[in-house]
Motif scaffolding. Structure first.
Motif, PDB file in Angstrom:
ATOM      1  N   LEU A   1     110.249  68.013  29.161  1.00  0.00           N
ATOM      2  CA  LEU A   1     110.611  67.733  30.546  1.00  0.00           C
ATOM      3  C   LEU A   1     111.731  66.692  30.562  1.00  0.00           C
ATOM      4  N   PRO A   2     112.528  66.658  31.629  1.00  0.00           N
ATOM      5  CA  PRO A   2     113.613  65.677  31.717  1.00  0.00           C
ATOM      6  C   PRO A   2     113.110  64.252  31.525  1.00  0.00           C
ATOM      7  N   GLY A   3     113.853  63.479  30.761  1.00  0.00           N
ATOM      8  CA  GLY A   3     113.495  62.089  30.504  1.00  0.00           C
ATOM      9  C   GLY A   3     112.822  61.873  29.170  1.00  0.00           C
ATOM     10  N   GLN A   4     112.328  62.943  28.551  1.00  0.00           N
ATOM     11  CA  GLN A   4     111.618  62.791  27.288  1.00  0.00           C
ATOM     12  C   GLN A   4     112.592  62.810  26.098  1.00  0.00           C
ATOM     13  N   PHE A   5     112.072  62.441  24.940  1.00  0.00           N
ATOM     14  CA  PHE A   5     112.892  62.382  23.743  1.00  0.00           C
ATOM     15  C   PHE A   5     112.127  62.980  22.571  1.00  0.00           C
ATOM     16  N   LEU A   6     112.770  63.039  21.419  1.00  0.00           N
ATOM     17  CA  LEU A   6     112.106  63.523  20.211  1.00  0.00           C
ATOM     18  C   LEU A   6     112.505  62.659  19.015  1.00  0.00           C
ATOM     19  N   ILE A   7     111.798  62.845  17.924  1.00  0.00           N
ATOM     20  CA  ILE A   7     112.077  62.141  16.669  1.00  0.00           C
ATOM     21  C   ILE A   7     112.568  63.162  15.651  1.00  0.00           C
ATOM     22  N   THR A   8     113.685  62.855  15.000  1.00  0.00           N
ATOM     23  CA  THR A   8     114.210  63.744  13.970  1.00  0.00           C
ATOM     24  C   THR A   8     114.227  63.038  12.613  1.00  0.00           C
ATOM     25  N   LYS A   9     114.039  63.825  11.571  1.00  0.00           N
ATOM     26  CA  LYS A   9     114.165  63.335  10.189  1.00  0.00           C
ATOM     27  C   LYS A   9     114.967  64.351   9.387  1.00  0.00           C
ATOM     28  N   MET A  10     115.974  63.865   8.660  1.00  0.00           N
ATOM     29  CA  MET A  10     116.825  64.767   7.893  1.00  0.00           C
ATOM     30  C   MET A  10     116.108  65.307   6.660  1.00  0.00           C
ATOM     31  N   ASP A  11     115.330  64.443   5.990  1.00  0.00           N
ATOM     32  CA  ASP A  11     114.576  64.872   4.805  1.00  0.00           C
ATOM     33  C   ASP A  11     113.340  63.987   4.673  1.00  0.00           C
ATOM     34  N   GLU A  12     112.608  64.158   3.598  1.00  0.00           N
ATOM     35  CA  GLU A  12     111.321  63.473   3.448  1.00  0.00           C
ATOM     36  C   GLU A  12     111.438  61.958   3.436  1.00  0.00           C
ATOM     37  N   VAL A  13     112.529  61.428   2.912  1.00  0.00           N
ATOM     38  CA  VAL A  13     112.648  59.977   2.738  1.00  0.00           C
ATOM     39  C   VAL A  13     113.597  59.338   3.751  1.00  0.00           C
ATOM     40  N   SER A  14     114.128  60.114   4.674  1.00  0.00           N
ATOM     41  CA  SER A  14     115.105  59.562   5.614  1.00  0.00           C
ATOM     42  C   SER A  14     114.433  58.844   6.774  1.00  0.00           C
ATOM     43  N   GLU A  15     115.235  58.120   7.509  1.00  0.00           N
ATOM     44  CA  GLU A  15     114.776  57.346   8.662  1.00  0.00           C
ATOM     45  C   GLU A  15     114.395  58.271   9.808  1.00  0.00           C
ATOM     46  N   ARG A  16     113.420  57.844  10.582  1.00  0.00           N
ATOM     47  CA  ARG A  16     113.028  58.580  11.791  1.00  0.00           C
ATOM     48  C   ARG A  16     113.924  58.119  12.937  1.00  0.00           C
ATOM     49  N   ILE A  17     114.614  59.062  13.580  1.00  0.00           N
ATOM     50  CA  ILE A  17     115.584  58.723  14.610  1.00  0.00           C
ATOM     51  C   ILE A  17     115.147  59.274  15.964  1.00  0.00           C
TER      52      ILE A  17
END
Length: 296
Positions: free
Chosen positions: A29-45
């Protein structure tokens, strides 16, 4: 694994990716966000959801590389590559999505989008359009080359006003000047959503307070972990302590203590800056050991 279907430069240092994430797209829904990770050891963005298509099962993310991880997104990820993880939707949806039709129809809404903050404004304007509710949008950027999503925004808003700091496109000046000019020209507003750099949101709130316009701001800029565990996005809203990632990211802007929030946002700059130098310079970066004199 979450496949990147499209990856492109939108403008200047702003990038867009279309990612295959069916379950996120179905519930976002509008206003929400998500968390992405490029690989197993990368930072959560944590990244804002700019758009979603539940039929195609895709979500759009728009971001501006700042630290090492987001620079790696640009340098290493192309269409056909994959994110290791995409988690969402997270955070609370816009309060507009929780209002009755009568409440929505009583609002005269102005969105104020600063820079990459235009991305999280778009889904809210689109949602209103799909429900038959009009709105105006101010898109602010430093210069013409950094204006994003103007054409998409025109399809969902009644009026779109572009203003650039240097006057190279649209109106000239800050978004707050544009708002005051519009009010002087006879536009009436009683509800404002401002999303962009914190300093922009702060001065927007100071401006809307003069006109008694309720103002909602998004505190995405101070999020780090995205789950409420790290405490980096702690902020004061009125006389309460809130966490942007779980209680927000949107809050009543007239109650947010922006000075404290901006102070907290500087806490990680030194560490992030050192990490960025290590990424850019590799083995040639000595990290203040006195080898190159850069620490003097």
């Amino acid at each position: 694994m979450f496949k990147i279907l499209e990856a492109r430069n939108l403008a200047g240092n702003i990038y867009e990716m279309v990612v295959e994430a069916p379950r996120v797209a179905k519930r976002a829904l509008p206003g929400q966000f998500l968390i992405t990770k490029m690989d197993e050891v990368s930072e959560r963005i944590p990244l804002t959801i700019c758009d979603s298509d539940p039929v195609k099962g895709t979500i759009d993310i728009v971001f501006q590389p700042v630290g090492v991880s987001t620079h790696k997104y640009v340098d290493c990820l192309k269409a056909g590559d994959y994110f290791e993880d995409v988690v969402g939707p997270l955070g609370q949806p816009s309060e507009l999505t929780k209002m009755s039709m009568d409440e929505l129809k009583s609002l005269k809404i102005i969105f104020i989008a600063g820079g990459v903050g235009t991305a999280p404004v778009y889904p809210q304007a689109k949602w209103l359009h799909e429900h038959g509710i009009g709105c105006d949008v101010i898109i602010g950027a430093k210069t013409k080359d950094l204006v994003i999503l103007e054409e998409k925004m025109k399809k969902v808003a009644d009026n779109v006003f572009v203003t650039t700091d240097d006057g190279s496109y649209g109106r000239s000046g800050m978004v707050t000047k544009c708002l005051e000019d519009l009010i002087a020209e006879g536009h009436e507003y009683n509800y404002c959503v401002a999303i962009g750099p914190m300093i922009m949101m702060k001065f927007t709130c100071l401006t809307t307070a003069k006109y008694n316009i309720k103002t909602i701001v998004s505190m995405n800029p101070i999020m780090v972990d995205g789950t409420g565990m790290c405490g980096a996005c702690r902020l004061t809203v009125g006389d309460e302590v809130k966490f942007a990632c779980v209680d927000g990211p949107e809050f009543d802007g007239h109650k947010v203590d922006f000075n404290k929030a901006m102070q907290r946002a500087t806490l990680y700059k030194t560490e992030e800056g050192e990490a960025m130098l290590r990424y850019q310079e590799g083995a040639t970066h000595h990290g203040g050991c006195g080898n190159c004199g850069g620490d003097k």
